[in-house]
Design a protein around this motif. Structure first.
Motif, PDB file in Angstrom:
ATOM      1  N   VAL A   1       0.928  -1.118   0.104  1.00 32.28           N
ATOM      2  CA  VAL A   1       0.028  -0.090   0.004  1.00 32.28           C
ATOM      3  C   VAL A   1       0.855   1.211   0.133  1.00 32.28           C
ATOM      4  O   VAL A   1       1.783   1.240   0.735  1.00 32.28           O
TER       5      VAL A   1
ATOM      6  N   THR B   1      -5.003   5.984  -4.656  1.00 33.90           N
ATOM      7  CA  THR B   1      -6.217   5.152  -4.432  1.00 33.90           C
ATOM      8  C   THR B   1      -6.978   5.809  -3.154  1.00 33.90           C
ATOM      9  O   THR B   1      -6.226   5.819  -2.139  1.00 33.90           O
TER      10      THR B   1
ATOM     11  N   VAL C   1      -2.403   6.250   0.032  1.00 36.48           N
ATOM     12  CA  VAL C   1      -3.579   5.636  -0.238  1.00 36.48           C
ATOM     13  C   VAL C   1      -4.633   5.755   1.157  1.00 36.48           C
ATOM     14  O   VAL C   1      -4.028   5.759   2.251  1.00 36.48           O
TER      15      VAL C   1
ATOM     16  N   ILE D   1     -11.483  -6.112  -1.537  1.00 36.11           N
ATOM     17  CA  ILE D   1     -10.492  -6.008  -2.426  1.00 36.11           C
ATOM     18  C   ILE D   1      -9.770  -7.468  -2.525  1.00 36.11           C
ATOM     19  O   ILE D   1      -9.035  -7.969  -1.666  1.00 36.11           O
TER      20      ILE D   1
ATOM     21  N   LEU E   1      -2.227  -1.476  -3.550  1.00 39.42           N
ATOM     22  CA  LEU E   1      -3.323  -0.319  -3.611  1.00 39.42           C
ATOM     23  C   LEU E   1      -2.177   0.892  -3.719  1.00 39.42           C
ATOM     24  O   LEU E   1      -1.165   1.120  -2.685  1.00 39.42           O
TER      25      LEU E   1
END
Ligand code: UD1
Ligand code: CA
Length: 460
Positions: free
Chosen positions: A266, A288, A270, A296, A284
């Protein structure tokens, strides 16, 4: 925010040990260039018009990052050392007054709170310079902190110039400083190049300020991971892992379930809403933003994607620069790109690609389709194998499908094309002309049946 602070980020060096054609500070960890992390920290400490990045090696590319982040740049033509790097900013910086904060561009883990702490200690102690230090088991390569009996700093000795006793010191200079700007600019030209590297060492300011009768102090940090510098790709990977770890932990503490978090990537910026569940190996990235109560699926990749609440992304889907409204379903194995937009409750199934296309409320495209440059209304059914032929070899063309249309399986929709509300497209059609509302369009050869054909005697 410290309104009288100016921040200089040292980012002019090449970073020889990276063995790279790209400047070290442009390498990425946690999804951002190293210098961007330093800029993020600086911007939380001082006003952006008082933040400057020293650019030198690949100056244009590093300057572009600074400009995109809304901060200034200082050009250092030749890399003559960290002291020289700050000196190059004299015109832009000396008139700003207040305090001068220097951040190392290759130490991206530093938190703004720690810089604030540095400034607090600087103010409490009435110092002309305060720096961040830590104890390292292996201090190789770092400048060593030499303290006076009262705890003040006497000198920073660079590794190359250190005596064996000084090399035994575990407390190192992390490369973050707070200076009294007036004292700094008054004395900075006293830095000499009489050291093994022949460079202008910023660290020499300690001895120079002491000589001028000022006090120099240090803030020692226990958690040295925050001060990790990057000099090679092993250290880059180690910092990247720490940043990823920090981010997934933060998300979990904020109410996001992450399955097998050690496999999930990530990026720093995000955002993920409460009760969203992220499956193993998901990535991610970029900007985002994911709403609450989404799922997800494993191995899905979302880049610059915006998801509202209650969205379900099944495994192995790719979503980039696209917007997904509430209760939409995607995948498995679906691809949304370049401004794709799924409206509320729309469903996209396996092997469906949307490019620059909108799929309206409650509409479905469940199997094998390419929908490009299209606007599709609500309650539309796109049959398996539907293709919008949006490209004629030179130009892209639009397809408009109104509400309630039924597109039969394996249809070829040759753009530019309009299909009116409630129309039917027969399966297997090639549609080249507009279809009015409520019409049935067939674009295929009529079936021919030849009774008994297979029993005809074959000629040999
Ligand atoms: C520096 C410190 C050292 C400290 C260490 C912490 C000096 C002399 N030494 O050493 O005490 O322990 O950081 O990581 O400051 N840079 C420029 N222009 C230059 C040279 C460097 O902008 O002419 C930039 C580099 O891009 C880098 C930063 O300054 O981001 C630090 O330079 P680097 O050469 O890595 O310094 P170190 O040898 O690590
Ligand atoms: Ca360094």
């Amino acid at each position: 925010m410290i309104t009288d602070a100016a921040v200089v980020i040292l980012a002019g060096g090449q970073g020889t040990r990276m063995k790279s054609r790209m400047a070290k500070v442009l390498h990425r960890a946690g999804g951002k260039a190293l210098v961007e992390h330093a800029i993020d920290t600086a911007r939380q400490v001082a006003p952006p018009d008082r933040v400057f990045v020293v650019v030198g090696h690949q100056a244009d590319a590093v300057r572009a990052v600074a400009e995109a982040a809304g901060v200034g740049a200082i050009h250092q033509k030749e890399q003559l050392g960290t002291g020289h790097a700050v000196m190059c900013g004299e015109n832009q910086l000396a008139s700003l007054g207040g305090i001068l904060i220097v951040l190392n561009g290759d130490c991206p883990m530093i938190r703004p709170e720690t810089v604030q702490q540095l400034v607090e200690l600087y103010r409490q102690t009435g110092s002309a310079a305060t720096m961040i230090t830590t104890d390292l088991a292996d201090a190789t390569g770092y400048g060593r902190i030499i303290r006076e009996p009262n705890g003040d700093v006497l000198a920073i000795v660079e590794h190359k110039a250190a005596t064996p006793e000084q090399l035994a010191v575990r407390e190192i200079n992390a490369g973050f400083y707070c200076f009294d700007a007036a004292a700094f600019w008054k004395h900075v030209h006293e830095i000499r190049t009489d050291n093994p590297a022949g460079e202008y060492y910023l660290t020499d300011m300690v001895a120079i300020l002491l000589q001028a009768g000022h006090r120099v102090t240090a803030l020692k940090i226990e958690d040295s991971s925050e001060l990790l510098g990057i000099n090679n790709r092993l250290e880059l990977a180690a910092v990247d892992r720490l940043m990823r770890d920090r981010k997934v932990r933060q998300l979990m503490l904020e109410g996001v379930t992450i399955e097998r978090p050690e496999t999930v990537t990530v990026d720093k910026d995000v955002e993920v809403g409460m009760d969203t569940v992220i499956g193993p190996f998901a990535q991610l990235t970029g900007k985002t933003v994911i709403g609450e109560n989404c799922r997800i699926g494993a191995s899905s990749i979302l880049h610059d994607a915006t998801l509202a609440d209650d969205v379900e992304v099944f495994p192995f889907s790719l979503i980039s620069a696209s917007t997904i409204d509430a209760r939409a379903h995607i995948g498995p194995f679906a691809r949304m790109r370049m401004g794709a937009h799924l409206k509320e409750g729309a469903h996209v199934g396996n092997f469906v690609e949307l490019k620059k296309s909108t799929l309206g409320e409650g509409s479905k495209s469940m199997h094998f389709a390419y929908l490009g440059d299209s606007t599709i209304g609500s309650k539309v059914n796109i049959g398996a194998g539907t293709i919008t032929c949006n490209y004629d070899g030179k130009h892209k063309h639009q397809t408009h499908i109104a509400d309630g249309v039924f597109v039969g399986s394996n249809s070829t929709l040759v753009a530019p094309l309009r299909i009116g509300e409630g129309a039917y497209i027969a399966a297997g059609s090639v549609i080249t002309d507009a279809v009015p509302a409520k019409a049935l369009a067939l674009g295929r050869a009529r079936q021919v049946v030849k009774e008994g054909w297979s029993r005809k005697p074959k000629a040999d």
